[in-house]
Scaffold this motif. Structure first.
Motif, PDB file in Angstrom:
ATOM      1  N   ASP A  51      -3.759   1.702  -1.067  1.00 19.49           N
ATOM      2  CA  ASP A  51      -4.726   0.615  -1.218  1.00 19.49           C
ATOM      3  C   ASP A  51      -4.085  -0.621  -1.832  1.00 19.49           C
ATOM      4  OD1 ASP A  51      -6.940   2.121  -0.216  1.00 19.49           O
ATOM      5  OD2 ASP A  51      -6.951   3.202  -2.116  1.00 19.49           O
ATOM      6  N   VAL A  52      -3.276  -0.430  -2.860  1.00 23.43           N
ATOM      7  CA  VAL A  52      -2.609  -1.526  -3.551  1.00 23.43           C
ATOM      8  C   VAL A  52      -1.184  -1.071  -3.867  1.00 23.43           C
ATOM      9  CG1 VAL A  52      -2.676  -3.062  -5.561  1.00 23.43           C
ATOM     10  CG2 VAL A  52      -4.812  -2.117  -4.667  1.00 23.43           C
ATOM     11  N   ILE A  53      -0.219  -1.939  -3.569  1.00 19.00           N
ATOM     12  CA  ILE A  53       1.152  -1.622  -3.973  1.00 19.00           C
ATOM     13  C   ILE A  53       1.698  -2.766  -4.816  1.00 19.00           C
ATOM     14  CG2 ILE A  53       1.646  -0.156  -1.983  1.00 19.00           C
ATOM     15  CD1 ILE A  53       3.608  -2.587  -1.246  1.00 19.00           C
ATOM     16  N   PHE A  54       2.561  -2.398  -5.732  1.00 17.46           N
ATOM     17  CA  PHE A  54       3.243  -3.344  -6.598  1.00 17.46           C
ATOM     18  C   PHE A  54       4.723  -3.228  -6.255  1.00 17.46           C
ATOM     19  CE2 PHE A  54      -0.674  -1.984  -8.473  1.00 17.46           C
ATOM     20  CZ  PHE A  54      -1.254  -3.163  -8.937  1.00 17.46           C
ATOM     21  N   PRO A  55       5.191  -4.053  -5.292  1.00 16.39           N
ATOM     22  CA  PRO A  55       6.553  -3.878  -4.767  1.00 16.39           C
ATOM     23  C   PRO A  55       7.653  -3.958  -5.815  1.00 16.39           C
ATOM     24  CG  PRO A  55       5.311  -5.429  -3.422  1.00 16.39           C
ATOM     25  CD  PRO A  55       4.488  -5.141  -4.627  1.00 16.39           C
ATOM     26  N   LYS A  56       7.549  -4.893  -6.762  1.00 14.75           N
ATOM     27  CA  LYS A  56       8.610  -5.040  -7.763  1.00 14.75           C
ATOM     28  C   LYS A  56       8.726  -3.803  -8.642  1.00 14.75           C
ATOM     29  CE  LYS A  56       8.622 -10.043  -8.102  1.00 14.75           C
ATOM     30  NZ  LYS A  56       8.409 -11.203  -8.975  1.00 14.75           N
ATOM     31  N   LYS A  57       7.624  -3.137  -8.877  1.00  9.30           N
ATOM     32  CA  LYS A  57       7.623  -1.951  -9.737  1.00  9.30           C
ATOM     33  C   LYS A  57       7.705  -0.656  -8.920  1.00  9.30           C
ATOM     34  CE  LYS A  57       5.470  -4.072 -13.651  1.00  9.30           C
ATOM     35  NZ  LYS A  57       6.549  -3.896 -14.601  1.00  9.30           N
ATOM     36  N   ARG A  58       7.619  -0.789  -7.614  1.00 10.66           N
ATOM     37  CA  ARG A  58       7.618   0.362  -6.694  1.00 10.66           C
ATOM     38  C   ARG A  58       6.540   1.375  -7.082  1.00 10.66           C
ATOM     39  NH1 ARG A  58      10.942   0.540  -2.476  1.00 10.66           N
ATOM     40  NH2 ARG A  58      10.983   2.795  -2.362  1.00 10.66           N
TER      41      ARG A  58
END
Length: 146
Positions: A51-58
């Motif tokens: 649903d939601v991803i935080f790419p920098k934090k993986r």
């Protein structure tokens, strides 16, 4: 106990259940944005389309409905009285798929977390939970792949 709705009406009603941009998901996104985190939505190239991803934090985050994904101990995770065998099989398949998707994401180096629908009601608690999930001291699942 028989279903009070006709099969056609029940099918129509169930087809209206949203999969994206649900109220709990929007509450999570608003809280994450208010905390200063930037994210992407529904990455189709990742298993399970988080649903939601935080790419920098993986970090891949799923906002699960308590009913459909069987939140343990939650009163919203009830089982309908009619066609219990059908529903139990469906719910079991959902839980099994969730576990399989988590393993696949972890194998790709993503930390995976779930926020349950009932956990999105209190904005302060939701922000605290997100802060804990996304803090720098949150242990990565695969530190060498972060």
């Amino acid at each position: 106990m028989a279903d009070r709705l006709t099969p056609e009406h029940r099918s129509w009603l169930m087809s209206r259940v949203g999969q994206k941009d649900t109220a709990p998901e929007i509450r999570v996104r608003k809280a994450a944005h208010a905390l200063g985190f930037r994210f992407r939505l529904h990455r189709k190239d990742l298993p399970g389309t988080p649903d939601v991803i935080f790419p920098k934090k993986r970090v891949a985050l799923f906002v699960h409905g308590c009913y459909w994904h069987r939140h343990p101990g939650c009163r919203k995770a009830s089982v309908p009285k009619s066609r219990e065998e059908y529903w139990n099989a469906k719910f079991a398949a959902n839980v099994e798929r969730d576990a399989r998707v988590q393993v696949e994401l972890e194998a790709r180096g993503w930390a995976v977390d779930v926020i349950w629908e009932c956990q999105t009601k209190n904005a302060d608690e939701l922000k605290s939970r997100l802060q804990a999930i996304l803090s720098n001291d949150h242990p990565p699942i695969h530190p060498n792949k972060r």
